[in-house]
Design an enzyme around this catalytic site. Structure first.
Site, PDB file in Angstrom:
ATOM      1  N   SER A 242       1.003 -13.755   7.460  1.00  0.00           N
ATOM      2  CA  SER A 242       1.281 -13.705   8.894  1.00  0.00           C
ATOM      3  C   SER A 242       2.382 -12.694   9.109  1.00  0.00           C
ATOM      4  CB  SER A 242       1.734 -15.072   9.398  1.00  0.00           C
ATOM      5  OG  SER A 242       3.001 -15.373   8.829  1.00  0.00           O
ATOM      6  N   LYS A 243       2.628 -12.439  10.385  1.00  0.00           N
ATOM      7  CA  LYS A 243       3.658 -11.458  10.709  1.00  0.00           C
ATOM      8  C   LYS A 243       4.975 -11.876  10.059  1.00  0.00           C
ATOM      9  CE  LYS A 243       4.339  -8.589  14.705  1.00  0.00           C
ATOM     10  NZ  LYS A 243       4.029  -8.454  16.105  1.00  0.00           N
ATOM     11  N   ARG A 244       5.191 -13.156  10.072  1.00  0.00           N
ATOM     12  CA  ARG A 244       6.439 -13.673   9.533  1.00  0.00           C
ATOM     13  C   ARG A 244       6.474 -13.498   8.013  1.00  0.00           C
ATOM     14  NH1 ARG A 244       7.864 -19.593  10.025  1.00  0.00           N
ATOM     15  NH2 ARG A 244       9.774 -19.641   8.788  1.00  0.00           N
TER      16      ARG A 244
END
Ligand code: GLU
Length: 465
Positions: A242-244
């Site tokens: 994910s972006k995180r």
């Protein structure tokens, strides 16, 4: 039967490497079989869908070469079609109006939980259950699909193998809201039928939707496609990508100097295998791709491996092709090449040591621009033993035939005469001409830098020394 596949992204967020496999695999499958690949934009979530996200999807596909034969179709442009299908289903008793209020649903849920049951809609507005009940005034109903009560939904998932869900587990799905807006699962089914999709290849976050979709599809008299649910891509440490957690947008890789071939190759290996083959080009991938090579274990994203693969693909490009790819990166780095050596020759020299085009552009700088004089570096390389020999070499370079062999011979001859090891001249030459000690063979570097620039840089550096 002609193969028809689709990529059906929701343009709601950002597209990372994990997501784009849901485009790459159906694309490759269609191409392998001479079929049709369709792009369908699932934009019914109007609040979250954006033009930018859609553009990013289209751009990423274009960069990777995932060309589509039909579309983009937009679900928002098909709303009338979904309504027509809904009307037809109502008329045929496949769907019905449900007037259960949110408060009632909540109460039902609480009761079921108290009895230790899984909360599910109980079918109270199914026509046979509501025959004697009048719809409440002023309540706009939702529309539910009448799910079969008995039996199972079974399919052979091309990745996960046989899957079977009891219909008792599924309740009557809302297929259109009170404002008649169709819900996600319903649109997908209507589209997959209308677009005559033969193989649905998508992320396994959708595997729970599949039995519901199959039931609606069968109710509509269609034969469900083959489903292949791709395992999620995880990070090295096992989080969902994910972006995180380390995920970057696809186009970021383009901007960071990765080749489309390498990204496709990397993605292909993330959840699919062809024997032990690691490095292959796009045509090879398409020729090999089939569903039985898909693996069911989650892929782990490994940035080092991607970089390694990129380097392998860089090394495979012919010098002219490599130069063409490198050109925009040189321009972006502010390196003008018009009056310097041919980019293809510089690239051929640097490719063993530069894993990305960004690295290569930076490494190419000294072929076109004099490096700043680095006194500390020069002081480390030039001393009493080699100072004079370097002055002599500067003179000798005036008359040497300016090609790699003659330059190398001049350096070695000078070193032998002066009782030095060749490296005692080669390292200071690197510092003087390239401003770095990490260059390819110095004779080859000097040939490309050119006689005049070489001598000018030596003069400047030796003067400063
Ligand atoms: N629109 C869905 C998504 O982006 C994909 C639906 C599908 O492939 O069936 O996750």
């Amino acid at each position: 039967m002609s193969i028809r596949t689709r990529f059906a992204p929701s343009p709601t967020g950002f597209l990372h490497l994990g997501n784009i496999r849901s485009a790459l695999f159906p694309w490759a499958f269609a191409r392998h079989h001479g079929g049709t690949f369709i792009l369908r934009i699932e934009d019914t979530d109007q609040e979250r869908s954006t033009r930018e996200a859609e553009q990013a999807i289209v751009d990423a596909m274009a960069w990777l070469g995932l060309d589509y034969d039909e579309g983009p179709y937009y679900q928002m442009q098909r709303i009338d079609r979904y309504r027509a299908v809904l009307q037809d289903m109502l008329a045929r008793g496949l769907a019905y109006r449900c007037y259960t209020s949110p408060a009632e649903l909540e109460a039902l849920r609480t009761e079921q939980m108290a009895r230790g049951e899984k909360p599910r809609y109980d079918g109270r507005w199914r026509p046979e259950n509501a025959a004697n009940r009048r719809p409440p005034d002023g309540v706009a109903p939702v529309y539910r699909f009448r799910n079969p009560d008995d039996g199972v939904v079974a399919w052979h998932d091309a990745v996960k193998g046989p899957i079977e869900i009891s219909n008792g587990e599924l309740d009557d799905l809302v297929i259109a809201r009170a404002d008649l807006s169709p819900t996600y699962n319903f649109c997908v089914v209507v589209d997959d039928i209308d677009m005559r999709i033969t193989h649905v290849i998508r992320g396994d976050d959708h595997v729970n939707n599949t039995p519901r979709q199959i039931n609606i599809m069968r109710a509509l008299g269609a034969i469900p496609p083959v489903y292949a649910h791709l395992p999620t891509v995880l990070t090295q440490t096992g989080e969902k990508l994910s972006k995180r957690y380390g995920a970057r947008g696809i186009l970021q890789y383009r901007d960071d100097g990765y080749l489309r071939e390498a990204v496709v190759n990397y993605l292909a290996r993330l959840g699919w295998a062809h024997g032990d083959d690691e490095v292959f080009d796009v045509d090879q991938f398409v020729a090999w791709f089939d569903l039985d090579g898909l693996t069911s274990s989650p892929g782990r994203f490994d940035p080092d491996k991607l970089k390694w693969l990129n380097h392998e693909h860089l090394k495979r490009l012919a010098p002219d092709a490599l130069a063409e790819r490198l050109a925009p990166f040189l321009a972006a780095a502010g390196i003008g090449t018009a009056s310097g050596p041919p980019v293809s020759r510089v690239a051929a020299l640097l490719r063993d040591r530069a894993p990305t085009l960004v690295d290569m552009a930076e490494a190419a700088r000294y072929f076109y621009q004099a490096p700043p004089v680095d006194r500390a570096m020069l002081a480390g390389q030039i001393g009493p033993a080699n100072r004079k020999p370097l002055d002599e070499l500067l003179g000798e370079f005036k008359d040497v035939d300016w090609n790699r062999n003659a330059i190398g011979a001049a350096i070695k001859g000078n070193a032998a005469r002066n009782g030095l090891k060749p490296a005692q001249l080669m390292m200071p030459l690197r510092a003087l001409v390239a401003g770095t000690l990490g260059t390819p063979a110095i004779d080859a570097v000097l040939e490309l830098v050119g006689r005049d620039a070489t001598r000018a840089r030596m003069t400047a550096g030796l003067m400063n020394e």
